[in-house]
Motif scaffolding. Structure first.
Motif, PDB file in Angstrom:
ATOM      1  N   TRP A   1       1.730   3.051  -6.835  1.00  0.00           N
ATOM      2  CA  TRP A   1       3.133   3.221  -7.211  1.00  0.00           C
ATOM      3  C   TRP A   1       3.663   4.553  -6.725  1.00  0.00           C
ATOM      4  O   TRP A   1       2.916   5.458  -6.362  1.00  0.00           O
ATOM      5  CB  TRP A   1       3.284   3.125  -8.736  1.00  0.00           C
ATOM      6  N   SER A   2       4.995   4.684  -6.750  1.00  0.00           N
ATOM      7  CA  SER A   2       5.658   5.941  -6.415  1.00  0.00           C
ATOM      8  C   SER A   2       7.061   5.897  -6.994  1.00  0.00           C
ATOM      9  O   SER A   2       7.845   5.009  -6.677  1.00  0.00           O
ATOM     10  CB  SER A   2       5.732   6.132  -4.898  1.00  0.00           C
ATOM     11  N   GLY A   3       7.396   6.865  -7.842  1.00  0.00           N
ATOM     12  CA  GLY A   3       8.722   6.907  -8.432  1.00  0.00           C
ATOM     13  C   GLY A   3       8.771   6.270  -9.812  1.00  0.00           C
ATOM     14  O   GLY A   3       7.840   5.582 -10.242  1.00  0.00           O
TER      15      GLY A   3
ATOM     16  N   ARG B   1      10.726   3.831 -11.352  1.00  0.00           N
ATOM     17  CA  ARG B   1      10.726   2.377 -11.544  1.00  0.00           C
ATOM     18  C   ARG B   1       9.395   1.759 -11.146  1.00  0.00           C
ATOM     19  O   ARG B   1       8.851   0.897 -11.843  1.00  0.00           O
ATOM     20  CB  ARG B   1      11.862   1.732 -10.739  1.00  0.00           C
ATOM     21  N   SER B   2       8.857   2.213 -10.025  1.00  0.00           N
ATOM     22  CA  SER B   2       7.573   1.706  -9.558  1.00  0.00           C
ATOM     23  C   SER B   2       6.455   2.052 -10.552  1.00  0.00           C
ATOM     24  O   SER B   2       5.577   1.225 -10.842  1.00  0.00           O
ATOM     25  CB  SER B   2       7.258   2.305  -8.186  1.00  0.00           C
ATOM     26  N   GLY B   3       6.502   3.278 -11.093  1.00  0.00           N
ATOM     27  CA  GLY B   3       5.493   3.687 -12.075  1.00  0.00           C
ATOM     28  C   GLY B   3       5.545   2.862 -13.341  1.00  0.00           C
ATOM     29  O   GLY B   3       4.510   2.475 -13.894  1.00  0.00           O
ATOM     30  N   ARG B   4       6.762   2.590 -13.827  1.00  0.00           N
ATOM     31  CA  ARG B   4       6.884   1.763 -15.031  1.00  0.00           C
ATOM     32  C   ARG B   4       6.361   0.351 -14.771  1.00  0.00           C
ATOM     33  O   ARG B   4       5.723  -0.254 -15.637  1.00  0.00           O
ATOM     34  CB  ARG B   4       8.342   1.707 -15.482  1.00  0.00           C
ATOM     35  N   MET B   5       6.634  -0.167 -13.565  1.00  0.00           N
ATOM     36  CA  MET B   5       6.140  -1.504 -13.227  1.00  0.00           C
ATOM     37  C   MET B   5       4.612  -1.529 -13.185  1.00  0.00           C
ATOM     38  O   MET B   5       3.977  -2.473 -13.665  1.00  0.00           O
ATOM     39  CB  MET B   5       6.697  -1.921 -11.862  1.00  0.00           C
ATOM     40  N   ALA B   6       4.020  -0.489 -12.616  1.00  0.00           N
ATOM     41  CA  ALA B   6       2.558  -0.414 -12.547  1.00  0.00           C
ATOM     42  C   ALA B   6       1.939  -0.372 -13.945  1.00  0.00           C
ATOM     43  O   ALA B   6       0.943  -1.043 -14.219  1.00  0.00           O
ATOM     44  CB  ALA B   6       2.131   0.814 -11.738  1.00  0.00           C
TER      45      ALA B   6
ATOM     46  N   PRO C   1      -7.475  -3.377 -14.471  1.00  0.00           N
ATOM     47  CA  PRO C   1      -6.518  -2.655 -13.627  1.00  0.00           C
ATOM     48  C   PRO C   1      -6.697  -1.136 -13.741  1.00  0.00           C
ATOM     49  O   PRO C   1      -7.060  -0.619 -14.795  1.00  0.00           O
ATOM     50  CB  PRO C   1      -5.147  -3.070 -14.192  1.00  0.00           C
ATOM     51  N   TRP C   2      -6.393  -0.457 -12.642  1.00  0.00           N
ATOM     52  CA  TRP C   2      -6.420   1.004 -12.645  1.00  0.00           C
ATOM     53  C   TRP C   2      -5.136   1.507 -12.017  1.00  0.00           C
ATOM     54  O   TRP C   2      -4.702   1.052 -10.961  1.00  0.00           O
ATOM     55  CB  TRP C   2      -7.611   1.539 -11.850  1.00  0.00           C
ATOM     56  N   VAL C   3      -4.484   2.474 -12.687  1.00  0.00           N
ATOM     57  CA  VAL C   3      -3.268   3.078 -12.157  1.00  0.00           C
ATOM     58  C   VAL C   3      -3.295   4.564 -12.493  1.00  0.00           C
ATOM     59  O   VAL C   3      -3.657   4.960 -13.596  1.00  0.00           O
ATOM     60  CB  VAL C   3      -2.005   2.399 -12.737  1.00  0.00           C
ATOM     61  N   SER C   4      -2.930   5.396 -11.524  1.00  0.00           N
ATOM     62  CA  SER C   4      -2.893   6.833 -11.788  1.00  0.00           C
ATOM     63  C   SER C   4      -1.719   7.131 -12.716  1.00  0.00           C
ATOM     64  O   SER C   4      -0.734   6.407 -12.749  1.00  0.00           O
ATOM     65  CB  SER C   4      -2.734   7.612 -10.484  1.00  0.00           C
ATOM     66  N   THR C   5      -1.806   8.182 -13.474  1.00  0.00           N
ATOM     67  CA  THR C   5      -0.742   8.537 -14.420  1.00  0.00           C
ATOM     68  C   THR C   5       0.063   9.734 -13.950  1.00  0.00           C
ATOM     69  O   THR C   5       0.950  10.189 -14.657  1.00  0.00           O
ATOM     70  CB  THR C   5      -1.343   8.856 -15.803  1.00  0.00           C
ATOM     71  N   GLN C   6      -0.245  10.274 -12.761  1.00  0.00           N
ATOM     72  CA  GLN C   6       0.508  11.409 -12.240  1.00  0.00           C
ATOM     73  C   GLN C   6       1.584  10.921 -11.289  1.00  0.00           C
ATOM     74  O   GLN C   6       1.463   9.855 -10.692  1.00  0.00           O
ATOM     75  CB  GLN C   6      -0.433  12.372 -11.501  1.00  0.00           C
ATOM     76  N   ASP C   7       2.642  11.698 -11.165  1.00  0.00           N
ATOM     77  CA  ASP C   7       3.758  11.311 -10.307  1.00  0.00           C
ATOM     78  C   ASP C   7       3.351  11.434  -8.853  1.00  0.00           C
ATOM     79  O   ASP C   7       3.106  12.516  -8.344  1.00  0.00           O
ATOM     80  CB  ASP C   7       4.966  12.212 -10.585  1.00  0.00           C
TER      81      ASP C   7
END
Length: 293
Positions: free
Chosen positions: A7-9, A11-16, A32-38
């Motif tokens: 993700w990036s940004g 809206r994309s982060g909230r979707m992830a 699932p794995w998603v980073s929590t930093q911007d």
């Protein structure tokens, strides 16, 4: 099964984050794995991401109109495609149509986030990769139907939360831009077919029998493909002696210099030349030393 969410940004982060919570509710074997930093700040832990990528079986890239040109998103998409089969790398579109997708991400089969049909297919595709760990089709269908209304509501909320700088409509692509991208994709496919005919991808094209013009054409195609896979479009190539100059589109010289250092060194090694990569203003992004044959 490990599933990487890129993700990036905002809206994309909230979707992830939404997918991270929702997917295991529908298919329990998904991890699932998603980073929590911007991602836009360029402060993500590269070692942690590399570790996650190495164990990934499936990748979903959360794409919005404002982030599809993000170097980080394209870098992770390229890394995912090298780690796993391309069919297991899926751009998940928010507030976009498939025809809006440009650049390296357009080579993948995308999913429209607010399309019930598309998201159902994505879930069944993920489930099919699980083998014996997957759920039955009937059970998956029931689970999807129960959870879809709430998920759809969140999708619409995210799509509606456009950032101030983004326009209500995605800018239409020009005919020349579409034709240029088609040409690049055709050249990539020709390159892959040539590799297959030689029997091994490990044999560099420059060692095959070819005329000087054929060799130059293949070298240029290789450069364009490699940089495009890392999120940067080539605008100009200048050949001279033992050097080659490459002009690319670039929004952040500092970030691009980090992302492209390795790929440009590989290009220099492949060409047997030193390479200088610049942005359109002439600012140097990456410079390699004298090439070693």
């Amino acid at each position: 099964m490990k599933l990487f969410l890129s993700w990036s940004g905002a809206r994309s982060g909230r979707m992830a984050e939404t997918l991270k919570q929702w997917l295991p509710d529908v298919i329990q074997a998904i991890d699932p794995w998603v980073s929590t930093q911007d991602i836009a700040k360029g402060v993500r832990g590269s070692r942690e991401i590399a570790t996650e990528l190495s164990g990934t079986n499936f990748g979903i890239i959360c794409v919005t109109p404002e982030n599809q040109a993000s170097p980080w998103v394209n870098f992770e998409a390229g890394a995912l495609s090298k780690q796993i089969e391309e069919s297991y790398v899926v751009p998940f579109l928010i507030d976009m149509k498939i025809s809006d997708l440009t650049g390296p991400l357009s080579q993948f089969q995308a999913t429209i986030g607010d399309s019930e049909k598309d998201v159902r297919k994505l879930l069944f595709d993920i489930n099919s990769t699980l083998g014996s760990l997957g759920v039955s089709s009937d059970r998956l269908e029931r689970s999807f139907r129960r959870s879809w209304p709430e998920f759809e509501k969140i999708i619409h909320e995210i799509s509606a939360a456009r950032p101030p700088e983004s326009t209500a409509e995605v800018e239409e692509r020009s005919e020349s831009d579409i034709l240029e991208e088609i040409l690049l994709l055709v050249r990539q496919q020709e390159h892959r077919l040539a590799d297959i005919e030689r029997g091994s991808r490990s044999i560099p094209p420059k060692y095959s029998r070819q005329t000087p013009s054929d060799r130059r054409s293949r070298e240029e195609t290789y450069i364009v493909r490699e940089l495009l896979e890392h999120g940067h479009r080539v605008r100009e190539l200048l050949w001279g002696g033992d050097n080659v100059g490459i002009t690319i589109d670039c929004d952040d010289v500092g970030l691009s210099s980090v992302l492209l250092q390795g790929p440009v060194e590989e290009i220099a090694k492949y060409l047997g030349r030193s390479v200088v990569v610049e942005d359109k203003s002439g600012q140097v992004i990456v410079r390699t030393g004298p090439a070693i044959p």
